[in-house]
Design a protein around this motif. Structure first.
Motif, PDB file in Angstrom:
ATOM      1  N   PRO A  96       0.828  -1.202   0.000  1.00  0.00           N
ATOM      2  CA  PRO A  96       0.000   0.000   0.000  1.00  0.00           C
ATOM      3  C   PRO A  96       0.869   1.262   0.000  1.00  0.00           C
ATOM      4  N   PHE A  97       0.263   2.374  -0.391  1.00  0.00           N
ATOM      5  CA  PHE A  97       0.991   3.644  -0.433  1.00  0.00           C
ATOM      6  C   PHE A  97       1.655   3.955   0.904  1.00  0.00           C
ATOM      7  N   ALA A  98       0.919   3.774   2.004  1.00  0.00           N
ATOM      8  CA  ALA A  98       1.427   4.179   3.317  1.00  0.00           C
ATOM      9  C   ALA A  98       2.694   3.413   3.699  1.00  0.00           C
ATOM     10  N   GLU A  99       2.773   2.139   3.324  1.00  0.00           N
ATOM     11  CA  GLU A  99       3.944   1.350   3.688  1.00  0.00           C
ATOM     12  C   GLU A  99       5.153   1.735   2.843  1.00  0.00           C
ATOM     13  N   VAL A 100       4.944   2.062   1.580  1.00  0.00           N
ATOM     14  CA  VAL A 100       6.051   2.550   0.756  1.00  0.00           C
ATOM     15  C   VAL A 100       6.571   3.860   1.337  1.00  0.00           C
ATOM     16  N   PHE A 101       5.661   4.673   1.843  1.00  0.00           N
ATOM     17  CA  PHE A 101       6.056   5.956   2.410  1.00  0.00           C
ATOM     18  C   PHE A 101       6.976   5.795   3.613  1.00  0.00           C
ATOM     19  N   VAL A 102       6.869   4.671   4.332  1.00  0.00           N
ATOM     20  CA  VAL A 102       7.783   4.417   5.451  1.00  0.00           C
ATOM     21  C   VAL A 102       9.227   4.518   4.979  1.00  0.00           C
ATOM     22  N   PHE A 103       9.497   3.951   3.835  1.00  0.00           N
ATOM     23  CA  PHE A 103      10.868   3.907   3.333  1.00  0.00           C
ATOM     24  C   PHE A 103      11.262   5.231   2.677  1.00  0.00           C
ATOM     25  N   ILE A 104      10.307   5.917   2.103  1.00  0.00           N
ATOM     26  CA  ILE A 104      10.585   7.278   1.639  1.00  0.00           C
ATOM     27  C   ILE A 104      11.003   8.138   2.828  1.00  0.00           C
ATOM     28  N   GLY A 105      10.386   7.869   3.982  1.00  0.00           N
ATOM     29  CA  GLY A 105      10.726   8.615   5.184  1.00  0.00           C
ATOM     30  C   GLY A 105      12.116   8.322   5.721  1.00  0.00           C
ATOM     31  N   LEU A 106      12.718   7.206   5.324  1.00  0.00           N
ATOM     32  CA  LEU A 106      14.092   6.922   5.733  1.00  0.00           C
ATOM     33  C   LEU A 106      15.105   7.757   4.957  1.00  0.00           C
ATOM     34  N   MET A 107      14.696   8.339   3.850  1.00  0.00           N
ATOM     35  CA  MET A 107      15.636   9.032   2.976  1.00  0.00           C
ATOM     36  C   MET A 107      16.335  10.231   3.635  1.00  0.00           C
ATOM     37  N   PRO A 108      15.683  11.001   4.533  1.00  0.00           N
ATOM     38  CA  PRO A 108      16.418  12.071   5.206  1.00  0.00           C
ATOM     39  C   PRO A 108      17.613  11.585   6.007  1.00  0.00           C
ATOM     40  N   LEU A 109      17.462  10.445   6.724  1.00  0.00           N
ATOM     41  CA  LEU A 109      18.590   9.902   7.469  1.00  0.00           C
ATOM     42  C   LEU A 109      19.712   9.474   6.527  1.00  0.00           C
ATOM     43  N   LEU A 110      19.343   8.832   5.437  1.00  0.00           N
ATOM     44  CA  LEU A 110      20.343   8.424   4.453  1.00  0.00           C
ATOM     45  C   LEU A 110      21.008   9.638   3.818  1.00  0.00           C
ATOM     46  N   ALA A 111      20.218  10.672   3.548  1.00  0.00           N
ATOM     47  CA  ALA A 111      20.770  11.884   2.940  1.00  0.00           C
ATOM     48  C   ALA A 111      21.749  12.572   3.877  1.00  0.00           C
ATOM     49  N   GLY A 112      21.443  12.556   5.180  1.00  0.00           N
ATOM     50  CA  GLY A 112      22.364  13.166   6.130  1.00  0.00           C
ATOM     51  C   GLY A 112      23.714  12.486   6.114  1.00  0.00           C
ATOM     52  N   ALA A 113      23.706  11.148   6.050  1.00  0.00           N
ATOM     53  CA  ALA A 113      24.972  10.413   6.013  1.00  0.00           C
ATOM     54  C   ALA A 113      25.700  10.629   4.693  1.00  0.00           C
ATOM     55  N   MET A 114      24.966  10.579   3.586  1.00  0.00           N
ATOM     56  CA  MET A 114      25.603  10.713   2.274  1.00  0.00           C
ATOM     57  C   MET A 114      26.116  12.124   2.020  1.00  0.00           C
ATOM     58  N   SER A 115      25.342  13.126   2.437  1.00  0.00           N
ATOM     59  CA  SER A 115      25.777  14.496   2.179  1.00  0.00           C
ATOM     60  C   SER A 115      27.015  14.836   2.997  1.00  0.00           C
ATOM     61  N   GLY A 116      27.122  14.254   4.195  1.00  0.00           N
ATOM     62  CA  GLY A 116      28.321  14.486   4.981  1.00  0.00           C
ATOM     63  C   GLY A 116      29.548  13.877   4.324  1.00  0.00           C
ATOM     64  N   ALA A 117      29.389  12.671   3.765  1.00  0.00           N
ATOM     65  CA  ALA A 117      30.523  11.965   3.171  1.00  0.00           C
ATOM     66  C   ALA A 117      30.892  12.503   1.793  1.00  0.00           C
ATOM     67  N   LEU A 118      29.894  12.878   0.998  1.00  0.00           N
ATOM     68  CA  LEU A 118      30.147  13.233  -0.401  1.00  0.00           C
ATOM     69  C   LEU A 118      30.158  14.736  -0.674  1.00  0.00           C
ATOM     70  N   LEU A 119      29.434  15.507   0.144  1.00  0.00           N
ATOM     71  CA  LEU A 119      29.263  16.930  -0.161  1.00  0.00           C
ATOM     72  C   LEU A 119      29.873  17.861   0.874  1.00  0.00           C
ATOM     73  N   ASN A 120      30.481  17.307   1.924  1.00  0.00           N
ATOM     74  CA  ASN A 120      31.015  18.148   3.004  1.00  0.00           C
ATOM     75  C   ASN A 120      29.936  19.045   3.597  1.00  0.00           C
ATOM     76  N   GLU A 121      28.741  18.484   3.785  1.00  0.00           N
ATOM     77  CA  GLU A 121      27.632  19.219   4.393  1.00  0.00           C
ATOM     78  C   GLU A 121      27.293  18.570   5.742  1.00  0.00           C
ATOM     79  N   PRO A 122      28.099  18.796   6.774  1.00  0.00           N
ATOM     80  CA  PRO A 122      27.801  18.186   8.074  1.00  0.00           C
ATOM     81  C   PRO A 122      26.477  18.688   8.634  1.00  0.00           C
ATOM     82  N   VAL A 123      25.712  17.768   9.182  1.00  0.00           N
ATOM     83  CA  VAL A 123      24.407  18.110   9.739  1.00  0.00           C
ATOM     84  C   VAL A 123      24.571  18.528  11.192  1.00  0.00           C
ATOM     85  N   ARG A 124      23.968  19.656  11.575  1.00  0.00           N
ATOM     86  CA  ARG A 124      24.074  20.141  12.953  1.00  0.00           C
ATOM     87  C   ARG A 124      23.405  19.160  13.915  1.00  0.00           C
ATOM     88  N   PRO A 125      23.892  19.084  15.187  1.00  0.00           N
ATOM     89  CA  PRO A 125      23.321  18.129  16.156  1.00  0.00           C
ATOM     90  C   PRO A 125      21.814  18.253  16.320  1.00  0.00           C
TER      91      PRO A 125
END
Length: 307
Positions: A96-125
């Motif tokens: 269902p749409f709602a369950e797929v959205f669970v994983f879309i919601g994980l993308m901010p956490l993944l983006a925080g890790a990737m942007s720190g490693a690849l873009l030098n964009e450290p996320v504030r605490p």
């Protein structure tokens, strides 16, 4: 208002528009997934998006061609886009749409890790706390709990990882490449060409109505991806991805009206948590900073084969 704040607000507005467009495209994906495979749909829609890119490049003031200064990063983004598209297609077929959205919601956490490693964009605490709050909100949206893992869930997770990497590469490319249309053209060209190799083996006749759905999907996808590329040049990737969780609102409406999917109250509670964390991260993008954090992020090093 400072230039940074103006850019951040404009980027946030573009992401909000993007969420409406991409959620509508996802709704069409769910309609088509019931009768066709991803190869046929992406071969047709990819060709339409490539054609739209060619036409858009001929508009006055937009004639810049499709040469890129970041060939390796563009190739990586294209490959990640193909993987994400196929995995999301299958996930929408199985979940269902709602369950797929669970994983879309994980993308901010993944983006925080990737942007720190690849873009030098450290996320504030404080921003990490908001990201974790957004993840906690995702747990409300999973109606049967994390223990009930299926093939659809694994596909959705792969799609989220690949999609986040694609967006991170888009922001990387945007620091060196002034032509946003290039980032729409090559991923869809790659998707179209790969699918065309397979489409003779899986082709199914399509009604005029279904062809219309494919054309509508391609138009929405073209507009959404163009807006997202522009937004990623204006707003940090870890702030863009939480805002993308506004898709929940669109997906809940589309799921109810189009597919008769009515999520429980906990789903809406989780959605409010996610949206709230996203709004905080946008504010964090241009909040007052001390002397050490006020500087702009360091430009990332070029990938090895990029000139």
């Amino acid at each position: 208002m400072s230039r940074v704040r103006t850019q951040s607000l404009l980027g946030a507005l573009l992401v909000v528009i993007y969420t409406g467009l991409i959620a509508s495209a996802d709704g069409i994906t769910k309609v088509l997934a019931g009768g066709y495979g991803p190869v046929q749909i992406y071969a047709l829609s990819g060709a339409v998006v490539v054609l739209l890119c060619r036409l858009a490049d001929r508009l006055p003031g937009q004639r810049r061609g499709f040469a890129t200064s970041c060939p390796r990063a563009t190739a990586l983004r294209s490959l990640a886009t193909v993987i994400a598209a196929i995995c999301f297609f299958q996930a929408f077929r199985l979940l269902p749409f709602a369950e797929v959205f669970v994983f879309i919601g994980l993308m901010p956490l993944l983006a925080g890790a990737m942007s720190g490693a690849l873009l030098n964009e450290p996320v504030r605490p404080a921003a990490w706390l908001a990201l974790l709050a957004g993840f906690a909100g995702m747990l409300f949206l999973f109606p049967r709990g994390l223990a009930t893992v299926s093939a659809g869930h694994l596909l959705a997770l792969m799609a989220a990882v690949a999609g986040t990497f694609s967006m991170t590469m888009a922001r990387y490319i945007g620091r060196f490449e002034a032509k946003p249309l290039v980032q729409v053209f090559y991923p869809n060209l790659c998707l179209c060409l790969l699918m065309l190799l397979l489409v003779p083996f899986v082709w199914q006749p399509m009604s005029a109505g279904d062809v219309g759905w494919v054309l509508a999907y391609a138009l929405l996808l073209f507009a959404a991806r163009w807006l997202l590329v522009v937004a990623l040049r204006l707003l940090a990737s870890y702030a863009v991805t939480p805002l993308m969780n506004l898709q929940f609102i669109w997906m809940a409406v589309i799921g109810a009206l189009g597919f008769g999917e009515y999520p429980p109250l906990t789903t809406y509670v989780g959605g409010l948590v996610v949206v709230g964390s996203g709004l905080y991260l946008v504010w964090d993008q241009f909040a007052p900073r001390g002397p050490q954090t006020a500087a702009q992020p360091t430009r990332p090093a070029r990938l090895r084969t990029d000139p």
